[in-house]
Design a protein around this motif. Structure first.
Motif, PDB file in Angstrom:
ATOM      1  N   ASP A  18     -21.593  18.990  29.778  1.00 18.49           N
ATOM      2  CA  ASP A  18     -20.851  20.196  29.429  1.00 18.49           C
ATOM      3  C   ASP A  18     -21.815  21.326  29.057  1.00 18.49           C
ATOM      4  OD1 ASP A  18     -18.557  21.665  29.095  1.00 18.49           O
ATOM      5  OD2 ASP A  18     -17.824  20.556  27.368  1.00 18.49           O
ATOM      6  N   HIS A  19     -21.286  22.520  28.909  1.00 17.20           N
ATOM      7  CA  HIS A  19     -22.067  23.718  28.592  1.00 17.20           C
ATOM      8  C   HIS A  19     -22.676  23.625  27.186  1.00 17.20           C
ATOM      9  CE1 HIS A  19     -18.849  25.105  25.908  1.00 17.20           C
ATOM     10  NE2 HIS A  19     -18.034  24.584  26.820  1.00 17.20           N
ATOM     11  N   PRO A  20     -23.785  24.361  26.951  1.00 18.37           N
ATOM     12  CA  PRO A  20     -24.384  24.410  25.611  1.00 18.37           C
ATOM     13  C   PRO A  20     -23.490  25.199  24.659  1.00 18.37           C
ATOM     14  CG  PRO A  20     -25.894  25.276  27.298  1.00 18.37           C
ATOM     15  CD  PRO A  20     -24.579  25.033  27.956  1.00 18.37           C
ATOM     16  N   PRO A  21     -23.642  25.048  23.384  1.00 12.55           N
ATOM     17  CA  PRO A  21     -24.466  24.060  22.679  1.00 12.55           C
ATOM     18  C   PRO A  21     -23.830  22.676  22.771  1.00 12.55           C
ATOM     19  CG  PRO A  21     -23.127  25.232  21.087  1.00 12.55           C
ATOM     20  CD  PRO A  21     -22.855  25.863  22.437  1.00 12.55           C
ATOM     21  N   PRO A  22     -24.610  21.618  22.467  1.00 14.95           N
ATOM     22  CA  PRO A  22     -24.042  20.269  22.487  1.00 14.95           C
ATOM     23  C   PRO A  22     -22.842  20.207  21.535  1.00 14.95           C
ATOM     24  CG  PRO A  22     -26.419  20.197  22.180  1.00 14.95           C
ATOM     25  CD  PRO A  22     -26.011  21.626  22.072  1.00 14.95           C
ATOM     26  N   HIS A  23     -21.709  19.731  22.035  1.00 10.51           N
ATOM     27  CA  HIS A  23     -20.493  19.723  21.230  1.00 10.51           C
ATOM     28  C   HIS A  23     -19.562  18.603  21.678  1.00 10.51           C
ATOM     29  CE1 HIS A  23     -19.349  21.950  24.824  1.00 10.51           C
ATOM     30  NE2 HIS A  23     -18.097  21.560  24.580  1.00 10.51           N
ATOM     31  N   PHE A  24     -18.547  18.345  20.865  1.00 16.17           N
ATOM     32  CA  PHE A  24     -17.498  17.408  21.256  1.00 16.17           C
ATOM     33  C   PHE A  24     -16.153  18.059  20.978  1.00 16.17           C
ATOM     34  CE2 PHE A  24     -18.565  16.355  16.867  1.00 16.17           C
ATOM     35  CZ  PHE A  24     -17.324  16.273  16.252  1.00 16.17           C
ATOM     36  N   HIS A  25     -15.113  17.494  21.557  1.00 22.72           N
ATOM     37  CA  HIS A  25     -13.752  17.992  21.395  1.00 22.72           C
ATOM     38  C   HIS A  25     -13.012  17.052  20.450  1.00 22.72           C
ATOM     39  CE1 HIS A  25     -13.859  20.632  25.102  1.00 22.72           C
ATOM     40  NE2 HIS A  25     -14.973  19.929  25.194  1.00 22.72           N
ATOM     41  N   ALA A  26     -12.328  17.599  19.485  1.00 28.18           N
ATOM     42  CA  ALA A  26     -11.487  16.816  18.585  1.00 28.18           C
ATOM     43  C   ALA A  26     -10.046  17.274  18.786  1.00 28.18           C
ATOM     44  CB  ALA A  26     -11.917  17.020  17.139  1.00 28.18           C
ATOM     45  N   GLU A  27      -9.156  16.328  19.066  1.00 31.31           N
ATOM     46  CA  GLU A  27      -7.746  16.640  19.278  1.00 31.31           C
ATOM     47  C   GLU A  27      -6.916  15.957  18.199  1.00 31.31           C
ATOM     48  OE1 GLU A  27      -6.852  15.216  23.175  1.00 31.31           O
ATOM     49  OE2 GLU A  27      -8.162  16.667  24.157  1.00 31.31           O
ATOM     50  N   TYR A  28      -5.964  16.701  17.666  1.00 32.28           N
ATOM     51  CA  TYR A  28      -5.051  16.168  16.660  1.00 32.28           C
ATOM     52  C   TYR A  28      -3.686  16.791  16.922  1.00 32.28           C
ATOM     53  CZ  TYR A  28      -3.038  15.054  12.114  1.00 32.28           C
ATOM     54  OH  TYR A  28      -2.228  14.576  11.113  1.00 32.28           O
ATOM     55  N   GLY A  29      -2.773  15.994  17.481  1.00 34.59           N
ATOM     56  CA  GLY A  29      -1.475  16.543  17.864  1.00 34.59           C
ATOM     57  C   GLY A  29      -1.654  17.652  18.878  1.00 34.59           C
ATOM     58  N   GLU A  30      -1.075  18.818  18.592  1.00 36.36           N
ATOM     59  CA  GLU A  30      -1.199  19.956  19.511  1.00 36.36           C
ATOM     60  C   GLU A  30      -2.438  20.802  19.240  1.00 36.36           C
ATOM     61  OE1 GLU A  30       1.109  21.360  15.956  1.00 36.36           O
ATOM     62  OE2 GLU A  30       1.219  19.619  17.220  1.00 36.36           O
ATOM     63  N   HIS A  31      -3.263  20.395  18.291  1.00 37.82           N
ATOM     64  CA  HIS A  31      -4.461  21.142  17.909  1.00 37.82           C
ATOM     65  C   HIS A  31      -5.699  20.571  18.605  1.00 37.82           C
ATOM     66  CE1 HIS A  31      -2.140  22.985  14.691  1.00 37.82           C
ATOM     67  NE2 HIS A  31      -1.717  21.761  14.389  1.00 37.82           N
ATOM     68  N   HIS A  46      -9.029  25.136  16.748  1.00 34.34           N
ATOM     69  CA  HIS A  46      -8.626  25.021  15.346  1.00 34.34           C
ATOM     70  C   HIS A  46      -8.052  23.637  15.086  1.00 34.34           C
ATOM     71  CE1 HIS A  46      -5.627  25.365  12.085  1.00 34.34           C
ATOM     72  NE2 HIS A  46      -6.586  26.077  11.526  1.00 34.34           N
ATOM     73  N   LEU A  47      -8.337  23.092  13.917  1.00 24.92           N
ATOM     74  CA  LEU A  47      -7.710  21.866  13.422  1.00 24.92           C
ATOM     75  C   LEU A  47      -7.185  22.140  12.023  1.00 24.92           C
ATOM     76  CD1 LEU A  47     -10.299  19.058  14.298  1.00 24.92           C
ATOM     77  CD2 LEU A  47      -8.114  19.468  15.415  1.00 24.92           C
ATOM     78  N   PRO A  48      -6.120  21.445  11.619  1.00 22.80           N
ATOM     79  CA  PRO A  48      -5.684  21.562  10.229  1.00 22.80           C
ATOM     80  C   PRO A  48      -6.818  21.125   9.299  1.00 22.80           C
ATOM     81  CG  PRO A  48      -4.015  20.452  11.554  1.00 22.80           C
ATOM     82  CD  PRO A  48      -5.241  20.585  12.410  1.00 22.80           C
ATOM     83  N   PRO A  49      -6.887  21.683   8.099  1.00 18.47           N
ATOM     84  CA  PRO A  49      -8.005  21.400   7.187  1.00 18.47           C
ATOM     85  C   PRO A  49      -8.269  19.909   6.930  1.00 18.47           C
ATOM     86  CG  PRO A  49      -6.710  23.219   6.353  1.00 18.47           C
ATOM     87  CD  PRO A  49      -5.970  22.673   7.544  1.00 18.47           C
ATOM     88  N   ARG A  50      -7.223  19.137   6.704  1.00 20.62           N
ATOM     89  CA  ARG A  50      -7.425  17.706   6.428  1.00 20.62           C
ATOM     90  C   ARG A  50      -8.027  16.993   7.638  1.00 20.62           C
ATOM     91  NH1 ARG A  50      -5.237  13.830   2.630  1.00 20.62           N
ATOM     92  NH2 ARG A  50      -5.156  11.781   3.602  1.00 20.62           N
ATOM     93  N   ALA A  51      -7.515  17.269   8.830  1.00 16.12           N
ATOM     94  CA  ALA A  51      -8.048  16.661  10.053  1.00 16.12           C
ATOM     95  C   ALA A  51      -9.491  17.106  10.285  1.00 16.12           C
ATOM     96  CB  ALA A  51      -7.182  17.023  11.254  1.00 16.12           C
TER      97      ALA A  51
END
Length: 69
Positions: A18-31, A46-51
């Motif tokens: 994937d494109h720089p910078p090195p990153h990952f995707h975090a999914e939580y429900g529709e976020h 965006h993710l909810p604060p707790r997630a």
């Protein structure tokens, strides 16, 4: 996109070329958020604060392994 972890309803995915910078995707429900592996800062979405707190805690424990993917 390969799933590398799943916990508390959060799914972590990463593209290996994937494109720089090195990153990952975090999914939580529709976020969804893109997290920079080096700084553990949200660079998109965006993710909810707790997630987000759970994701950052998980990433800090696996940061070395994430950097070599």
């Amino acid at each position: 996109m390969p799933e590398i972890s799943r916990f508390f309803g959060i799914v972590i995915k990463i593209y290996y070329e994937d494109h720089p910078p090195p990153h990952f995707h975090a999914e939580y429900g529709e976020h969804e958020a893109l997290i920079d592996i080096r700084t553990l800062v949200v660079i998109g979405g965006h993710l909810p604060p707790r997630a987000l707190g759970l994701v950052v805690e998980w990433a800090s424990q696996h940061q070395t392994q994430l950097l070599v993917l």
